[in-house]
Design an enzyme around this catalytic site. Sequence first.
Site, PDB file in Angstrom:
ATOM      1  CE  LYS A   1      -1.925   2.721   3.107  1.00  0.00           C
ATOM      2  NZ  LYS A   1      -1.724   4.096   2.281  1.00  0.00           N
TER       3      LYS A   1
ATOM      4  CD  GLU B   1      13.361   2.102   7.887  1.00  0.00           C
ATOM      5  OE1 GLU B   1      13.266   3.392   7.706  1.00  0.00           O
ATOM      6  OE2 GLU B   1      13.357   1.117   6.925  1.00  0.00           O
TER       7      GLU B   1
ATOM      8  CB  CYS C   1      13.111   8.379   9.971  1.00  0.00           C
ATOM      9  SG  CYS C   1      12.842   7.292   8.890  1.00  0.00           S
TER      10      CYS C   1
ATOM     11  CD  GLU D   1      10.372  11.547  12.584  1.00  0.00           C
ATOM     12  OE1 GLU D   1       9.410  10.828  12.769  1.00  0.00           O
ATOM     13  OE2 GLU D   1      11.322  11.029  11.967  1.00  0.00           O
TER      14      GLU D   1
END
Length: 510
Positions: free
Chosen positions: A198, A272, A307, A409
């Site tokens: 997806k 992840e 990231c 983040e």
Amino acid sequence: MPVSQVAVEFGRSAPLAAAAYKDADRLSGKVLVDGVLGPPLTNETFVVENPANMAVVANAPRCREADVERAVKSAHDAYPAWAAIPARERGRMVARMADLIEAECEAIAALLSLETGNALATQARPEMAGAIDMLRLFAGLGGELKGRTVPSGPGILHYTTRDPLGVVAGIIPWNAPVYLMAAKMGPALVAGNTMVLKTAEQAPLTVLRCAEIARHVLPPGVFNVISGYGEEAGRPLAEHPLVRKVTFTGSWTVGREIAGYVAAKLCPVTLELGGKNPNIIMADADLERAIPGVVQGMRFTRQGQSCTAGSRVFVHRAVYDRVVDGVVERLEALRLGDPLDEATEVGAMISEEQFDRCTYYVEMARDTPGARFLCGGGRPDDPDLRKGLFFSPTLIDGIPNDSPVCQEEIFGPVACVLPWTDFDDMMAAANDIAFGLAATLWTRDLSRAMDFAENIQAGFVQVNQYDTPQPNVAYGGLKRSGLGKEYSYESMIDHFTTSKTIIINRGTPG
Ligand code: ADP
């Protein structure tokens, strides 16, 4: 945008843009299921925009359970025959796929640039090259899917095999979609699994284009690509009982939810997730390398949307001013602009949502007593860039390490600089965070480098470089940054196969 308007909009990159818009239009409204690039069952779509000018690039299918069901069934039906193909032959097919993608790499990179806003020269083209390299790494590892023999005594043959798991679900984000496709489908398929991937709602097209190419090599159903929103398509895919493994890259909040869905059916998962990574400069560092290393480490040329980004820059006070001045000089020289223009180094942020998130943290920094904006802090002045989601590379200091600006983040081009003097205090601050993905130290002192490597809480640790994780570098995080490693041989063995123990007892001879 109608192709006729493209020339006006894009100037010298117009031919490239026109071809990419045409490609996007051809892929619009389609999924790839059972070897067919065609319409989904759903008749709902969502809009994919070019973040550099907010033009509509395509409409992507808003798949829900019915399309998930169809894609999983196709992958499930294709599985026995695919798993029965010798592993090296599966690897040869994936290698052939890499060759076919490489043959069309320039056009695909332009499409990638169009939907992500990433600059062609600094991001989209290198991402394509990295994805091809990743596919080739795994294509060559088919023969390494070996088990072990165990010395259990005379007359006993005791061994283990590495076997595929079945249907694997991949759920990927938008920031490096083709690279992540390759990192997941390469090992999954070579190991004998089939897959439903997806795509992210912001960037579904380039992965679909690669799947369209793969169709020329792979049997129908082995690799299926659908688009849709997380809750509507990602969740039923992860929860589907026939899906025997989920590999996810994305935010920590969604990763945690996915871990919950798959726990309910006891299915392995690789996550992840995010990072808020320290990039640490010692007083003895080679600043000729460390200063550009701050710019590269923060992935400013991907608008900080990584990231792995080194967003907490710890700089020793003895070299503080030199480092800050050097980084600011480089950031101010970066060229923001039309992502398809070869001269552009920094493109546009992916979405208004992401842009607003970045603005939110920048405003919080502005309200922090003692904060200094060393450069950037919002939209660039250039009026040509007003139409798109451009955000100037931003460097801030004076923010305490426990502020959300330093702890959460941002996923945008915003880095915080933190001065330090005592190594142990600095290490404690670097580790004082919920994430543990990447970390770098710049030094000439081997002993300090080893202290750092032993004590830093991160899954991907570098000294005197801040590279992106390459194929064959086991990549993954600790703490909130995830579970498991990807991109390497170990990832294929540990995360895309299961092991079987077999003991054959010969009994009494004769
Ligand atoms: P980002 O913040 O980078 O957009 P997300 O974690 O929100 O990352 O999304 C990464 C991927 O996860 C996307 O493909 C998205 O559609 C999908 N996703 C989001 N929410 C869910 C969910 N609840 N279940 C499954 N997939 C999800």
